[in-house]
Enzyme design. Sequence first.
Site: not given
Length: 428
Positions: A181, A396
């Site tokens: 993103d 993550e």
Amino acid sequence: MEGRTAVDDVALGREAWSVLDANRAGAVTVPAPGLYPHQWNWDSTFVAIGVSRCDTRRAGTELLSLLTGQWRTGMVPHIVFGRVFGRGLADGYFPGPAVWRSGEHPAAPNGVPTSGLTQPPLHALAVWWMWRHAKDREEACDLVRRLYPMLVAQHDYLATTRDLGGGGLAAIVHPWESGMDDSPVWDAPLDAMASAPGLQEDEPFPDRYVWLAQRYRDSGYDPAYLRAEHPFAVEDPMFNGIWLASCQALAELAPLAGVDPAPHREAAERIRAGLLERLWGGEAFHALDLRSGRLNPMCTVGGFGPMLDPGLPRDRVAKLVGVLESARFMGAAGYPVPSCEIRATQFDRSRYWRGPSWVNTNWLLRRAAAVHGLDGLARLLGVCTLRLVRQAGFRECFDPFDGSGRGSRDFSWSAALTLDLLADNVEG
């Protein structure tokens, strides 16, 4: 591996399963309950890849659940919203169903709220991975036959609706569709939107993402709008490299589904030609901004995506590996692979997709190395990835210099892909 024993691997595997079970809500494995409480497209696909090494049925259920959100156009949305962890749909996540308004579109699935964007089409490769590693071959074949028409519809959507440049590649129409993103690759096309009607130049950067999604939504998710007016249209090498690999997977699976593999092989050849003609920059692949007509000079982990193609010319593979192993990426990172080249001014070791290393892109590059017989590179990527999770947990993402964890803890794709890497340890 690094002095570790089979007992250590078993313990790590149990920890990974514990994370995946804790993040599961019915048929769905959410990325991280606190921050990402719904089902994300390629998160679930990576989960399916990882758990397929031990549980074919769970892998199939994960993909089937995701595909309940598939639109009748064939588009597989990047979020499928659901009632998870005891909360309703209005659970505070933004942008939620009220922003996307998928229920107003006649092609959206009835009763399943989704976003209006997609993500990299990794699904056919995941199904092939599941079939390849299944213990119960008949169960796997049944899943292939059930999933195959949905996968074909997804690929048809990309070919008919997203070839905005006319060169055989699929364009993404929002940074969220890349899965990466916040990559600095999107800065230039986003900056070019500053003078767009309805967008104030002094708005915070994240608001451009929402504005862009709302513009597409307000068009009624109209393909004609994408071609003529939508301000963001980029041919991304990782997205298209994954699409090519999934076309090849569909060709491999075609006999199980009782269909002709030739169209999928031909699609892979078209994508390969498009990548080489449109996105090759001399030493790596780069994103092409269709609105400006320019290749982005930035080199990121996404530029190695076309290496997933076993038919990529050897000279191009050699140049890509040279860049990957140089001080721009692996050569200067103790915990590869950084998501952005280290020498870039936009490199930031702590900001999503601008520097940190990720388990999922490491897995993709490891797969790419394997398809070209680069066993040493594949092994190194596997060792380094397991080192990250052993040191910092199933985070993550990770600092590429010291290996410290970043972002969410107990992240599902990090846990699932660890299972896949551990399975190779056992088999190897």
